[in-house]
Scaffold this motif. Structure first.
Motif, PDB file in Angstrom:
ATOM      1  N   GLY A 149       3.227 -14.321   8.669  1.00 45.14           N
ATOM      2  CA  GLY A 149       4.343 -14.738   7.831  1.00 45.14           C
ATOM      3  C   GLY A 149       4.208 -14.374   6.370  1.00 45.14           C
ATOM      4  N   ILE A 150       3.236 -13.518   6.039  1.00 42.14           N
ATOM      5  CA  ILE A 150       3.029 -13.082   4.649  1.00 42.14           C
ATOM      6  C   ILE A 150       3.913 -11.869   4.385  1.00 42.14           C
ATOM      7  CG2 ILE A 150       1.331 -12.126   3.032  1.00 42.14           C
ATOM      8  CD1 ILE A 150      -0.776 -13.712   4.768  1.00 42.14           C
ATOM      9  N   ARG A 151       4.504 -11.807   3.215  1.00 43.05           N
ATOM     10  CA  ARG A 151       5.380 -10.690   2.885  1.00 43.05           C
ATOM     11  C   ARG A 151       4.558  -9.423   2.660  1.00 43.05           C
ATOM     12  NH1 ARG A 151      10.580 -12.001   1.903  1.00 43.05           N
ATOM     13  NH2 ARG A 151      10.971 -10.176   0.579  1.00 43.05           N
ATOM     14  N   VAL A 152       5.034  -8.334   3.257  1.00 44.35           N
ATOM     15  CA  VAL A 152       4.287  -7.082   3.280  1.00 44.35           C
ATOM     16  C   VAL A 152       5.237  -5.938   2.946  1.00 44.35           C
ATOM     17  CG1 VAL A 152       3.155  -5.436   4.823  1.00 44.35           C
ATOM     18  CG2 VAL A 152       2.546  -7.846   4.932  1.00 44.35           C
ATOM     19  N   ALA A 153       4.751  -4.987   2.158  1.00 46.51           N
ATOM     20  CA  ALA A 153       5.485  -3.744   1.906  1.00 46.51           C
ATOM     21  C   ALA A 153       4.553  -2.590   2.271  1.00 46.51           C
ATOM     22  CB  ALA A 153       5.932  -3.651   0.455  1.00 46.51           C
ATOM     23  N   TYR A 154       4.680  -2.115   3.504  1.00 47.11           N
ATOM     24  CA  TYR A 154       3.850  -0.990   3.951  1.00 47.11           C
ATOM     25  C   TYR A 154       4.668   0.276   3.726  1.00 47.11           C
ATOM     26  CZ  TYR A 154       0.648   1.773   6.781  1.00 47.11           C
ATOM     27  OH  TYR A 154      -0.261   2.712   7.208  1.00 47.11           O
TER      28      TYR A 154
ATOM     29  N   ARG B 245      -6.348   3.316   8.147  1.00 45.49           N
ATOM     30  CA  ARG B 245      -5.980   2.463   9.289  1.00 45.49           C
ATOM     31  C   ARG B 245      -6.169   0.992   8.950  1.00 45.49           C
ATOM     32  NH1 ARG B 245      -5.458   3.101  14.934  1.00 45.49           N
ATOM     33  NH2 ARG B 245      -4.873   5.211  14.323  1.00 45.49           N
ATOM     34  N   SER B 246      -7.199   0.678   8.177  1.00 46.19           N
ATOM     35  CA  SER B 246      -7.417  -0.723   7.825  1.00 46.19           C
ATOM     36  C   SER B 246      -6.271  -1.264   6.972  1.00 46.19           C
ATOM     37  CB  SER B 246      -8.759  -0.900   7.097  1.00 46.19           C
ATOM     38  OG  SER B 246      -8.754  -0.268   5.836  1.00 46.19           O
ATOM     39  N   GLN B 247      -5.593  -0.398   6.225  1.00 44.78           N
ATOM     40  CA  GLN B 247      -4.411  -0.837   5.489  1.00 44.78           C
ATOM     41  C   GLN B 247      -3.302  -1.255   6.458  1.00 44.78           C
ATOM     42  OE1 GLN B 247      -3.420   2.433   2.902  1.00 44.78           O
ATOM     43  NE2 GLN B 247      -5.087   1.998   1.481  1.00 44.78           N
ATOM     44  N   ARG B 248      -3.110  -0.455   7.494  1.00 44.04           N
ATOM     45  CA  ARG B 248      -2.087  -0.812   8.494  1.00 44.04           C
ATOM     46  C   ARG B 248      -2.472  -2.085   9.237  1.00 44.04           C
ATOM     47  NH1 ARG B 248      -0.706   3.915  12.350  1.00 44.04           N
ATOM     48  NH2 ARG B 248      -1.717   2.805  14.074  1.00 44.04           N
ATOM     49  N   TRP B 249      -3.761  -2.236   9.515  1.00 44.42           N
ATOM     50  CA  TRP B 249      -4.207  -3.477  10.152  1.00 44.42           C
ATOM     51  C   TRP B 249      -3.876  -4.685   9.279  1.00 44.42           C
ATOM     52  CZ3 TRP B 249      -9.822  -1.582  11.566  1.00 44.42           C
ATOM     53  CH2 TRP B 249      -9.752  -0.800  12.732  1.00 44.42           C
TER      54      TRP B 249
ATOM     55  N   TRP C 205       0.851  -1.183   0.000  1.00 40.17           N
ATOM     56  CA  TRP C 205       0.000   0.000   0.000  1.00 40.17           C
ATOM     57  C   TRP C 205       0.886   1.232   0.000  1.00 40.17           C
ATOM     58  CZ3 TRP C 205       0.160  -4.010   3.255  1.00 40.17           C
ATOM     59  CH2 TRP C 205      -0.945  -4.847   3.364  1.00 40.17           C
ATOM     60  N   LEU C 206       0.275   2.378  -0.272  1.00 42.08           N
ATOM     61  CA  LEU C 206       0.901   3.667  -0.006  1.00 42.08           C
ATOM     62  C   LEU C 206       0.365   4.129   1.348  1.00 42.08           C
ATOM     63  CD1 LEU C 206       0.669   5.427  -3.496  1.00 42.08           C
ATOM     64  CD2 LEU C 206       2.451   3.935  -2.586  1.00 42.08           C
ATOM     65  N   GLY C 207       1.103   3.809   2.389  1.00 42.69           N
ATOM     66  CA  GLY C 207       0.659   4.138   3.741  1.00 42.69           C
ATOM     67  C   GLY C 207       0.703   5.643   3.981  1.00 42.69           C
ATOM     68  N   THR C 208      -0.147   6.104   4.877  1.00 41.82           N
ATOM     69  CA  THR C 208      -0.251   7.532   5.145  1.00 41.82           C
ATOM     70  C   THR C 208       0.549   7.932   6.376  1.00 41.82           C
ATOM     71  OG1 THR C 208      -1.775   9.356   5.598  1.00 41.82           O
ATOM     72  CG2 THR C 208      -2.334   7.225   6.543  1.00 41.82           C
ATOM     73  N   PRO C 209       1.181   9.124   6.359  1.00 38.00           N
ATOM     74  CA  PRO C 209       1.784   9.624   7.589  1.00 38.00           C
ATOM     75  C   PRO C 209       0.769  10.324   8.493  1.00 38.00           C
ATOM     76  CG  PRO C 209       2.307  11.095   5.776  1.00 38.00           C
ATOM     77  CD  PRO C 209       1.527   9.944   5.187  1.00 38.00           C
ATOM     78  N   THR C 210      -0.432  10.632   7.968  1.00 38.14           N
ATOM     79  CA  THR C 210      -1.415  11.383   8.746  1.00 38.14           C
ATOM     80  C   THR C 210      -2.360  10.439   9.479  1.00 38.14           C
ATOM     81  OG1 THR C 210      -2.741  11.627   6.732  1.00 38.14           O
ATOM     82  CG2 THR C 210      -1.317  13.462   7.331  1.00 38.14           C
ATOM     83  N   ASP C 211      -1.818   9.751  10.452  1.00 35.26           N
ATOM     84  CA  ASP C 211      -2.567   8.848  11.315  1.00 35.26           C
ATOM     85  C   ASP C 211      -1.862   8.877  12.665  1.00 35.26           C
ATOM     86  OD1 ASP C 211      -4.284   6.944  12.330  1.00 35.26           O
ATOM     87  OD2 ASP C 211      -3.851   5.421  10.815  1.00 35.26           O
ATOM     88  N   SER C 212      -2.430   8.244  13.657  1.00 40.19           N
ATOM     89  CA  SER C 212      -1.746   8.130  14.944  1.00 40.19           C
ATOM     90  C   SER C 212      -0.910   6.858  14.950  1.00 40.19           C
ATOM     91  CB  SER C 212      -2.750   8.132  16.093  1.00 40.19           C
ATOM     92  OG  SER C 212      -3.751   7.148  15.919  1.00 40.19           O
ATOM     93  N   LEU C 213       0.196   6.891  15.668  1.00 35.20           N
ATOM     94  CA  LEU C 213       1.121   5.762  15.677  1.00 35.20           C
ATOM     95  C   LEU C 213       1.965   5.796  16.941  1.00 35.20           C
ATOM     96  CD1 LEU C 213       4.266   6.571  13.581  1.00 35.20           C
ATOM     97  CD2 LEU C 213       2.391   8.219  13.724  1.00 35.20           C
ATOM     98  N   LEU C 214       2.623   4.676  17.224  1.00 31.24           N
ATOM     99  CA  LEU C 214       3.601   4.610  18.297  1.00 31.24           C
ATOM    100  C   LEU C 214       4.991   4.756  17.694  1.00 31.24           C
ATOM    101  CD1 LEU C 214       2.283   1.688  20.548  1.00 31.24           C
ATOM    102  CD2 LEU C 214       1.951   4.139  20.843  1.00 31.24           C
TER     103      LEU C 214
END
Length: 472
Positions: free
Chosen positions: A369-374, A356-360, A278-287
Motif C-alpha cells: 500500500g506504499i505509493r510507488v513511481a517505477y 532488478r532489486s529496484q523492481r522488487w 526510481w529510473l527503471g531500466t528497459p534492459t531486463d526480463s519481464l512479463l
C-alpha cells in the motif's frame, strides 16, 4: 561498504550475487557468468506467481545482508541505527532559488509520436494528456545521487519544484544545481558539521557549494540521519518523494543500490506520506500481456523485402534476425503473459542485480500500500555510454532495428513527467504488470520486432561506419 557473502564470507560481488540468486531459486548455478541471464528469467517467471511478493522480499533482505561496513554491520542495520540516532552531524542550508522559471517541456506531441513508433506505451501519452499535477505541489523531491546524468533534479528545480539533494562534494556541480533553482523553489543542502570547523553555516552560493555534499554509500549513516531530520522538520509536505537516481559501473552499482534500497526500506517504514521512485531500466526480463507479443510478431511479419534481405545477411552474425519472435507463455492468476528477455550480456550480472532489486522494492512496496513511481526510461546517449566506441556504434545502429536511444534531455523530461503522473494516479492494481509496463518509455526495446538480444551485434556492425562522421 563492502560485500560479504553469507555462506563463505567472501568479499567478491560475484560470489555474493550468485549466492543471492541461488538462494531464491533454491538450486546451484554451475556457470554463473554463462547462465545468470537464464537465472533472472526464472526469477521473472516466479515474481508474479503466488508467493512472488515473499520471494522478492527475501531477495531484498539478502541484498541488505550481503553488504556490510568495516565493522561487519549490515547496510540495513547501518541505516536503521542512524535513523534512530540522536546525533546532529548535519547542518541543513535552505537555498532560495532566484533563477528564471523554466517549465517542464510539453511532451504531448513527442509522446504521441513515441507511442505511434512503438517507443513508449499508450499509458504514458494518456497520463500526459490527463495530468494536472505540477512540480510545485507534488512534494519534496529527495534525490539520492541528485547529480546523476539522467536525473531530473535540475529541471525539477528550474520548473519551480523543491528538492533535497544528496550528491558528492563537488564545487562546480553544487554551484550549477543551486543556480538552476528558480524563484519560488527551495534546494535543501546537507553540510557536514565537521566541514564548518565551528563556524556558522555559509550563506553565499560559492561558500555553500564549497562545503556541501554527502556520498550515498560512504556517508550512508549521515544520509540516514539527514532524511530523518527532513521528515521531522515538516519540509516534506505534502509528501517525501524519495528518488534513487544512482548509477555506477560494475560492482559499485550493487553497493550503491543496496544503500538506496536500505534508505527506502527505512523511510517507507517511518514516513507515512512517502513515495519512492526510481529510473527503471528497459534492459531486463519481464512479463508482458500477450497483446504486446502479438504486436511484435505482426511487425516482424510485415518487414519489407529490403529489410528481410538485410536481416538474412546479418543472420551470419548469430543474430537470427530472420527468425520471428517466439512466445514463452506464463500463466498468472488465469491470465496469459509472454516472457520477454531484454537483458544484454554487455551489462553483466551486477547491473541486473542492482536494477532488478529496484523492481522488487517497487512491487513489494506497492503490495504493502506504499505509493510507488517505477519510471521506466529508455537507454540514453549519456557520456558514460558514448565514451565507449563500441557502444557508440551500437547506439548508432540500433534505430535500424526499432530501438532508439534518447537524448539525455528527453530522458530527464520523461523521468519528471512519469514521476508526476504516478504522484497523481497510481498504476492499475488489477494488472500485476501495470506497475512497470503501463506507462513505460522503453525506446522500442519492449516492442521490438526481433528478440532483443539478437540485435546488438548487428546494430554495432550497421552503426560502425557512422562513427566516421562527426556528431552523436
Amino acid at each position: 561498504m563492502k560485500f560479504q557473502s553469507i555462506a563463505t564470507q567472501s568479499s567478491s560481488s560475484t560470489v555474493a550475487g550468485k549466492e543471492l540468486v541461488e538462494s531464491l531459486l533454491n538450486r546451484e548455478i554451475a556457470d554463473w557468468r554463462h547462465d545468470y541471464r537464464d537465472a533472472f528469467l526464472e526469477l521473472t517467471r516466479r515474481e508474479l506467481q503466488p508467493g512472488g511478493v515473499a520471494l522478492m522480499q527475501r531477495g531484498l533482505q539478502l541484498l541488505a545482508e550481503s553488504v556490510v561496513n568495516d565493522d561487519g554491520q549490515s547496510i540495513g542495520d547501518v541505516v536503521t541505527t542512524s535513523w534512530d540516532s540522536t546525533a546532529d552531524d548535519i547542518v541543513t542550508v535552505i537555498w532560495q532559488g532566484t533563477g528564471p522559471r523554466i517549465p517542464l517541456d510539453d511532451l504531448r506531441a513527442k509522446a504521441h509520436d513515441w507511442v505511434a513508433n512503438h517507443l513508449a506505451e499508450p499509458g504514458f501519452e494518456h497520463a500526459l494528456n490527463s495530468s494536472t499535477e505540477t512540480v510545485e505541489s507534488a512534494g519534496l523531491l529527495v534525490a539520492l545521487a541528485a547529480g546523476a546524468e539522467c536525473a531530473p533534479t535540475r529541471i525539477w528545480l528550474e520548473a519551480g519544484g523543491s528538492a533535497a539533494a544528496i550528491m558528492r562534494p563537488n564545487l562546480e556541480r553544487w554551484k550549477a544545481l543551486m543556480q538552476a533553482a528558480s524563484a519560488g523553489s527551495r534546494l535543501y543542502v546537507p553540510i557536514r558539521r565537521s566541514a564548518l570547523a565551528g563556524k556558522q553555516a555559509p550563506t553565499s552560493l560559492d561558500d555553500i557549494a564549497a562545503v556541501a555534499g554527502l556520498d550515498v554509500v560512504a556517508d550512508l549513516h549521515l544520509v540516514s540521519q539527514w532524511l530523518r531530520q527532513l521528515a521531522d522538520s515538516g519540509a516534506c509536505e505534502p509528501r517525501m518523494i524519495l528518488a534513487g537516481f544512482g548509477y555506477s559501473p560494475g560492482a559499485s552499482h550493487v553497493l550503491l543500490q543496496a544503500a538506496q534500497d536500505a534508505l527506502m526500506a527505512t523511510v517507507t517504514q517511518h514516513v507515512s506520506q512517502a513515495l519512492v521512485t526510481w529510473l527503471g531500466t528497459p534492459t531486463d526480463s519481464l512479463l508482458t500481456p500477450m497483446s504486446v507479443f502479438q504486436d511484435r510478431l505482426a511487425r516482424h511479419q510485415s518487414r519489407g523485402p529490403l529489410t528481410k534481405v538485410r536481416d538474412a545477411v546479418l543472420d551470419g552474425l548469430g543474430g537470427h534476425l530472420s527468425r520471428a519472435p517466439r512466445p514463452a507463455e506464463v500463466s498468472v492468476y488465469g491470465n496469459d503473459y509472454s516472457l520477454l528477455d531484454c537483458s544484454a550480456d554487455m551489462q553483466g550480472p551486477n547491473y541486473l542485480i542492482a536494477k532488478r532489486s529496484q523492481r522488487w522494492r517497487a512491487m513489494v512496496a506497492s503490495a504493502a500500500g506504499i505509493r510507488v513511481a517505477y519510471c521506466v526510461t529508455p537507454a540514453a546517449r549519456t557520456h558514460s555510454v558514448l565514451d565507449f566506441r563500441i557502444l557508440r556504434a551500437t547506439y548508432r545502429g540500433a534505430p535500424r532495428f526499432g530501438v532508439v536511444p534518447f537524448s539525455v534531455a528527453d530522458t530527464q523530461q520523461t523521468a519528471a513527467q512519469l514521476l508526476l503522473g504516478f504522484v497523481e494516479q497510481q498504476a492499475d492494481a488489477t494488472d500485476p504488470t501495470s506497475l512497470y509496463l503501463e506507462r513505460a518509455v522503453h525506446g522500442g526495446l519492449w516492442r521490438c520486432a526481433y528478440e532483443p538480444h539478437t540485435i546488438w551485434k548487428p546494430a554495432t556492425v550497421v552503426g560502425w561506419p557512422a562513427l566516421l562522421r562527426p556528431g552523436f
